[in-house]
Design a protein around this motif. Sequence first.
Motif, PDB file in Angstrom:
ATOM      1  N   GLY A  12      14.129  25.351  48.705  1.00 38.17           N
ATOM      2  CA  GLY A  12      15.153  25.766  47.746  1.00 38.17           C
ATOM      3  C   GLY A  12      14.721  25.500  46.318  1.00 38.17           C
ATOM      4  N   LEU A  13      14.082  24.349  46.068  1.00 37.66           N
ATOM      5  CA  LEU A  13      13.584  24.047  44.727  1.00 37.66           C
ATOM      6  C   LEU A  13      12.521  25.034  44.289  1.00 37.66           C
ATOM      7  CD1 LEU A  13      13.252  20.154  44.632  1.00 37.66           C
ATOM      8  CD2 LEU A  13      14.904  21.575  43.439  1.00 37.66           C
ATOM      9  N   ALA A  14      11.685  25.441  45.205  1.00 41.63           N
ATOM     10  CA  ALA A  14      10.594  26.358  44.875  1.00 41.63           C
ATOM     11  C   ALA A  14      11.119  27.731  44.478  1.00 41.63           C
ATOM     12  CB  ALA A  14       9.641  26.478  46.056  1.00 41.63           C
ATOM     13  N   ARG A  17      15.190  29.037  40.322  1.00 42.11           N
ATOM     14  CA  ARG A  17      14.709  28.862  38.953  1.00 42.11           C
ATOM     15  C   ARG A  17      15.809  28.431  38.000  1.00 42.11           C
ATOM     16  NH1 ARG A  17      11.713  34.344  37.782  1.00 42.11           N
ATOM     17  NH2 ARG A  17      13.715  34.510  36.802  1.00 42.11           N
ATOM     18  N   GLY A  18      17.033  28.454  38.431  1.00 43.87           N
ATOM     19  CA  GLY A  18      18.131  28.098  37.543  1.00 43.87           C
ATOM     20  C   GLY A  18      18.553  29.305  36.723  1.00 43.87           C
ATOM     21  N   PRO A  19      19.529  29.102  35.846  1.00 43.93           N
ATOM     22  CA  PRO A  19      20.022  30.223  35.042  1.00 43.93           C
ATOM     23  C   PRO A  19      18.978  30.691  34.030  1.00 43.93           C
ATOM     24  CG  PRO A  19      21.050  28.176  34.339  1.00 43.93           C
ATOM     25  CD  PRO A  19      20.224  27.854  35.553  1.00 43.93           C
ATOM     26  N   LYS A  47      17.622  26.916  28.304  1.00 48.52           N
ATOM     27  CA  LYS A  47      16.220  27.180  27.956  1.00 48.52           C
ATOM     28  C   LYS A  47      15.274  26.875  29.110  1.00 48.52           C
ATOM     29  CE  LYS A  47      12.718  25.697  24.695  1.00 48.52           C
ATOM     30  NZ  LYS A  47      11.958  24.863  25.579  1.00 48.52           N
ATOM     31  N   GLY A  48      15.559  25.815  29.846  1.00 45.21           N
ATOM     32  CA  GLY A  48      14.711  25.464  30.981  1.00 45.21           C
ATOM     33  C   GLY A  48      13.277  25.201  30.562  1.00 45.21           C
TER      34      GLY A  48
END
Length: 130
Positions: A12-14, A17-19, A47-48
């Motif tokens: 799931g983390l891979a 990517r987030g918003p 921004k990430g």
Amino acid sequence: MAIYWTFVFFIGLAFCRGPEPEMSTSTRTVIVREGQTAILPCIIKFKGHYRTVWTDAYSTLLTFEDQRIIDNSRISVERPSMDEWNLHIRSVTQSDQGQYTCQINTIPVRTMPVELVVTGTDMDMPTSLD
């Protein structure tokens, strides 16, 4: 079972990517008197891991993240909050006038143009109505 959930978590983390970053894309205008400090705003939400740069009208790279790239000590990036990447130009002159662009390296690149207008000094203004 714990190994399964650990595997699912890392998968799931891979793929998560987030918003996506958000920023205004409309041109802002900043008006400042000659000799003052111009503050050109750039607000980026979510921004990430993306990177932020400021360029001038000639596409000269001025800053990378919060570091000044150009050899001009009047220029800096100030970060009053996590979402702000404001370009500061101290002691502005008429030659500083023009379009500046805040960019983030998304695909496609997202940009926010800021038009800097430099007016005359206080000494240029009449002191009476005579």
